[in-house]
Scaffold this active site. Structure first.
Site, PDB file in Angstrom:
ATOM      1  N   GLY A 142       0.829  -1.309  -0.115  1.00 53.91           N
ATOM      2  CA  GLY A 142       0.126   0.036  -0.034  1.00 53.91           C
ATOM      3  C   GLY A 142       0.785   1.417   0.138  1.00 53.91           C
ATOM      4  O   GLY A 142       0.600   2.421  -0.808  1.00 53.91           O
ATOM      5  N   ASP A 143       1.929   1.228   0.892  1.00 53.69           N
ATOM      6  CA  ASP A 143       2.770   2.557   0.690  1.00 53.69           C
ATOM      7  C   ASP A 143       3.446   2.732  -0.578  1.00 53.69           C
ATOM      8  O   ASP A 143       3.670   3.732  -1.013  1.00 53.69           O
ATOM      9  CB  ASP A 143       4.027   2.222   1.867  1.00 53.69           C
ATOM     10  CG  ASP A 143       3.065   2.361   3.368  1.00 53.69           C
ATOM     11  OD1 ASP A 143       2.781   3.550   3.869  1.00 53.69           O
ATOM     12  OD2 ASP A 143       3.118   1.268   3.904  1.00 53.69           O
ATOM     13  N   SER A 144       3.954   1.635  -1.090  1.00 56.88           N
ATOM     14  CA  SER A 144       4.678   1.784  -2.146  1.00 56.88           C
ATOM     15  C   SER A 144       3.809   2.193  -3.525  1.00 56.88           C
ATOM     16  O   SER A 144       4.391   3.060  -4.429  1.00 56.88           O
ATOM     17  CB  SER A 144       5.516   0.312  -2.724  1.00 56.88           C
ATOM     18  OG  SER A 144       6.426  -0.017  -1.413  1.00 56.88           O
TER      19      SER A 144
END
Length: 397
Positions: free
Chosen positions: A167-169
């Site tokens: 999700g962050d990436s």
């Protein structure tokens, strides 16, 4: 500096993953990235996952090519440093809670007034607006609410996560795309800078293909399906005789025919009911069983060699050991040798994407906390006495 982003100055006010990964990509392609860290430890990523001599190996990767400037943002003098940096900056990337920069006197209205050409990339769980904007949001929550975890895992099992901070990436990549579009607008004289509002939830949701129209028009809820690709057949993970698993994607019409021929099932290759994907989907379980009956009686090497000759996309499931030992990774310069403080040498991931004329590069690994504070302040016009005063007052470190 060299690369397509040479001359672009980026201020990173971020920690851990989303904003720092976005800034890292820009740094790899020539941008001057000034990472703002707070005193008393700096970015928590310095201590995440596996450490080498007290510092995270992830840190050295995530922060390569960046300058570390240690500033106390809660002090007026520290905030002033950011304002002076913003005068000549092109991009600010941040992943603080909505409103946090505003409380520090460093919100969009303030920085935009200082530098109308500035682009601000704001990455947070739910974005800058909406009823959930003030909720804490990490990548794991973005994956859950974005829909991908519901569809990941075995059909009879629990929802599963991917083994990395997906999700962050994904939010980082959307942040970079947004920053570059805004920069293009500014550099071509089409207008001033703008806010790039990136939500972790929406970044995951953006990958969910036809999930919404399938539900809205047909009432179909996409469920977990293990290694299969629902609605596309045959495409799955199959056992080999020596205990391995091979992924085979025989889902285009001509590839499907070649696959059936090579596994000894010309009857399935020539069946008109299976000539196109919609027909194959109806009998996907039967097709998977036929393929598995063949792979389970051959070694992994034999399966891969046979499918390669038949031009059927296939591959073993790689561990990190497989990646490091792979000739293609090495030939594509995806495994770079890096030197760490103290003399240790370690392999790091290479740079993506590959540009033919202005490729990215690694100039140095993640810096020590505040390593570039003095040089950056000096470049802003602070003299030695001012720097000493700021240090004495705890505004910088």
């Amino acid at each position: 500096m060299s690369g397509p982003l040479k001359g672009i100055r980026v201020i990173e006010i971020g920690t851990l993953i989303a904003a720092p990964f976005a800034a890292r990509m820009m740094a790899e392609f020539g941008a001057e990235v000034i990472k703002i860290e707070t005193p008393n430890g700096g970015d928590p990523l310095r201590k995440w996952r596996k450490l080498h001599e007290g510092t995270s190996l992830w840190w050295y990767l995530q922060s390569r090519n960046k300058k570390s400037v240690c500033v106390n943002l809660k002090s007026a003098e520290g905030a002033d440093v950011i304002k002076r940096l913003a005068k000549d900056a092109d991009v600010v990337i941040e992943n603080m809670r909505p409103g946090a920069l505003e409380k520090l006197g460093l919100g969009w209205d303030v920085l935009h007034a200082i530098n109308p050409k500035l682009t601000m990339v704001r990455i947070f769980g739910y974005g800058q607006t909406g009823p959930y904007r003030d909720r804490p949001g990490f990548g794991a929550i973005g994956e859950a609410m974005g829909g991908i975890r519901y569809t990941t895992g075995d059909a009879e099992g629990l929802p599963a996560r991917v083994g990395v901070s997906l999700g962050d990436s994904l939010a980082s990549l959307h942040g970079v795309i947004g920053a570059l579009m805004s920069l293009l607008r500014v550099k071509t004289g089409q207008g001033d800078g703008q806010v790039v509002d990136v939500s972790l939830v929406e970044s995951v949701f953006n990958l969910m293909e036809s999930l919404i129209p399938e539900y809205d028009l047909l009432g179909h809820v996409r469920e977990r399906s293990g290694g299969a690709l629902p609605g596309i057949a045959p495409s799955n993970m199959y056992r080999t005789e020596d205990g391995g698993f091979v992924v085979i994607a025989g889902n285009s019409d001509p590839i499907y025919k070649r696959l059936m021929q090579v596994i000894g099932r010309p009857d399935l290759a020539d069946d008109p009911a299976l000539a196109q994907n919609d027909g194959r989907v109806k009998q996907s379980a039967m097709l998977d069983a036929a393929i598995d009956a063949w792979t389970s009686h051959h070694s992994m090497d034999d399966v891969l060699a046979t499918l390669e000759r038949a031009e059927v996309p296939s591959g073993r499931i790689y561990s990190v050991a497989d990646i490091v030992g792979d000739a293609h990774y090495q030939a594509r310069e995806m495994l770079l040798d890096a030197d760490l403080p103290g003399g240790a040498s370690v392999k790091m991931p290479g740079i993506v994407p590959k540009l033919s004329e202005t490729p990215g590069e690694v100039r140095w690994q993640g810096p020590t906390l505040g390593e570039h504070t003095h040089s950056v302040l000096e470049s802003l016009g602070f003299d030695a006495d001012e720097v000493a005063r700021l240090r004495a007052e705890g505004a910088v470190q």
